[in-house]
Design a protein around this motif. Structure first.
Motif, short mmCIF file in Angstrom:
data_model
loop_
_atom_site.label_atom_id
_atom_site.label_comp_id
_atom_site.label_asym_id
_atom_site.label_seq_id
_atom_site.Cartn_x
_atom_site.Cartn_y
_atom_site.Cartn_z
N GLU A 38 0.88 -1.18 0.00
CA GLU A 38 0.00 0.00 0.00
C GLU A 38 0.91 1.22 0.00
O GLU A 38 1.62 1.49 0.97
CB GLU A 38 -0.90 -0.01 1.23
N ILE A 39 0.88 1.96 -1.10
CA ILE A 39 1.86 3.02 -1.35
C ILE A 39 1.18 4.38 -1.30
O ILE A 39 0.20 4.63 -2.01
CB ILE A 39 2.51 2.84 -2.74
N SER A 40 1.69 5.25 -0.47
CA SER A 40 1.24 6.65 -0.44
C SER A 40 2.26 7.49 -1.19
O SER A 40 3.46 7.44 -0.90
CB SER A 40 1.12 7.14 1.01
N ALA A 41 1.80 8.24 -2.20
CA ALA A 41 2.72 9.00 -3.06
C ALA A 41 2.11 10.34 -3.44
O ALA A 41 0.89 10.53 -3.36
CB ALA A 41 3.05 8.20 -4.32
N ASP A 42 2.96 11.27 -3.84
CA ASP A 42 2.47 12.53 -4.39
C ASP A 42 1.58 12.21 -5.59
O ASP A 42 1.95 11.40 -6.45
CB ASP A 42 3.63 13.42 -4.84
N GLU A 43 0.42 12.84 -5.66
CA GLU A 43 -0.51 12.53 -6.75
C GLU A 43 0.13 12.75 -8.12
O GLU A 43 -0.14 12.01 -9.07
CB GLU A 43 -1.78 13.38 -6.61
N THR A 44 0.97 13.75 -8.24
CA THR A 44 1.61 14.04 -9.52
C THR A 44 2.67 13.01 -9.89
O THR A 44 3.13 12.96 -11.03
CB THR A 44 2.26 15.43 -9.51
N LYS A 45 3.06 12.17 -8.91
CA LYS A 45 4.13 11.18 -9.13
C LYS A 45 3.60 9.75 -9.26
O LYS A 45 4.38 8.83 -9.51
CB LYS A 45 5.13 11.22 -7.98
N CYS A 46 2.29 9.55 -9.09
CA CYS A 46 1.74 8.19 -9.08
C CYS A 46 2.03 7.45 -10.38
O CYS A 46 2.40 6.26 -10.36
CB CYS A 46 0.24 8.22 -8.80
#
Length: 312
Positions: free
Chosen positions: A218-226
């Motif tokens: 489960e990965i949390s990432a910057d939306e612009t970097k997904c």
């Protein structure tokens, strides 16, 4: 099993209950071959070997839940205070109505997919489950169940009942059991599958899973970097990354398999190093929790059959 075997298995076993139309009681070997870049004969032979070896335990028939006025499915992850509590949760959900699927992970975590007439109703049920066992709860996704093209009649529901835990049951056996012609059986099954009333999926035998590990990040990432995160994971792990989906804004659920216990931790650490990744959680699949039989879906099928008998 090698990587090709596992990718083929993922295509036939880990299907969302979206009732996309298909005309056979298995996913087409040709369709799998095209998707994975394999030869159709190779796919057919490998699936047969999985069945013969008992890795695929059986094929289950799932009626479209919209036929029972269930409109939504929400999936939650629950974390218990300890493993003993988790096992109490597992025993409880085996007999709980409206549970579509429950998955046991290593340590204190389970995930549960719950159906209902609305997302709000489902969330209330999930909160009650969390409160009962003092669980930490977070939602992994919510979706609307696709409506079927037709609602079926009594004979359709009898066929669904016969196929429920033996979805590949032979035409002759069905014909004899239901006292109808083989041609009628074939016609009805095609109609059930083609009208989105029925889905067939493979059920794995976890006791035959030696040397194979399924796991999720489960990965949390910057939306612009997904997008770049998914692209990089696909490049590095190729066939061992068999599914990625967004579950919330800036949150991805990536599904992998490996043949060693060390690999999930290595993938976890390497994922944390990717540009744009804020945090990551690792969940190692243990087994799918099968409900007691007959379960609530079986009871609803029986009600459909009884209702159709009364209306005649």
């Amino acid at each position: 099993m090698d990587a090709k075997d596992v990718r083929i298995f993922c295509e036939i076993a880990f299907k969302d209950l979206d009732y996309d139309s298909f005309t056979d009681r298995r996913v087409s070997p040709l369709a799998i071959a095209r998707k994975l870049g394999l030869d159709e004969k190779t796919v057919r032979m490998r699936v047969k070997k999985m069945e013969d070896d008992g890795f695929i335990k059986y094929y289950q028939a799932m009626p479209n839940l919209a036929l029972f006025q269930l409109k939504n499915i929400n999936t939650y992850r629950f974390e218990a205070l300890n493993i003993v509590t988790k096992h109490r949760v597992i025993e409880y959900v085996r007999e709980l109505p409206f549970i579509i699927e429950a998955i046991d992970y290593m340590w204190q975590v389970v995930s549960v997919s719950i159906s209902g007439t609305s997302s709000e109703e489902i969330d209330q049920a999930a909160s009650e489950l969390a409160s009962r066992f003092e669980l930490y709860k977070w939602i992994l996704g919510s979706r609307i169940i696709k409506e079927p093209i037709s609602s079926g009649d009594g004979l359709d529901w009898q066929i669904i009942r016969e196929l429920r835990y033996n979805a590949l049951l032979g035409i002759k056996e069905l014909s004899k059991s239901l006292s109808i012609t083989p041609r009628m059986v074939e016609y009805r099954i095609r109609k059930l599958l083609g009208s989105d009333m029925l889905l067939v999926r493979a059920i794995i035998n976890t006791q035959r899973q030696q040397g194979l590990i399924f796991y999720e990040l489960e990965i949390s990432a910057d939306e612009t970097k997904c997008y770049s995160v998914v692209k990089r994971l696909s490049e590095v792990y190729a066939k061992k990354l068999w599914s990625v989906r967004p579950v919330a804004a800036g949150v991805l659920l990536a599904n992998f398999f490996s043949f060693t216990l060390a690999e999930p931790e290595e993938v976890y650490v390497n994922t944390l190093k990717l540009d744009g990744v804020r945090s990551c959680s690792l969940f190692i699949f243990k087994e799918t929790i099968e409900p007691e039989r007959p379960n609530w879906i079986d009871d609803l099928i029986e009600q459909k059959i009884a209702l159709s008998s009364k209306s005649r």
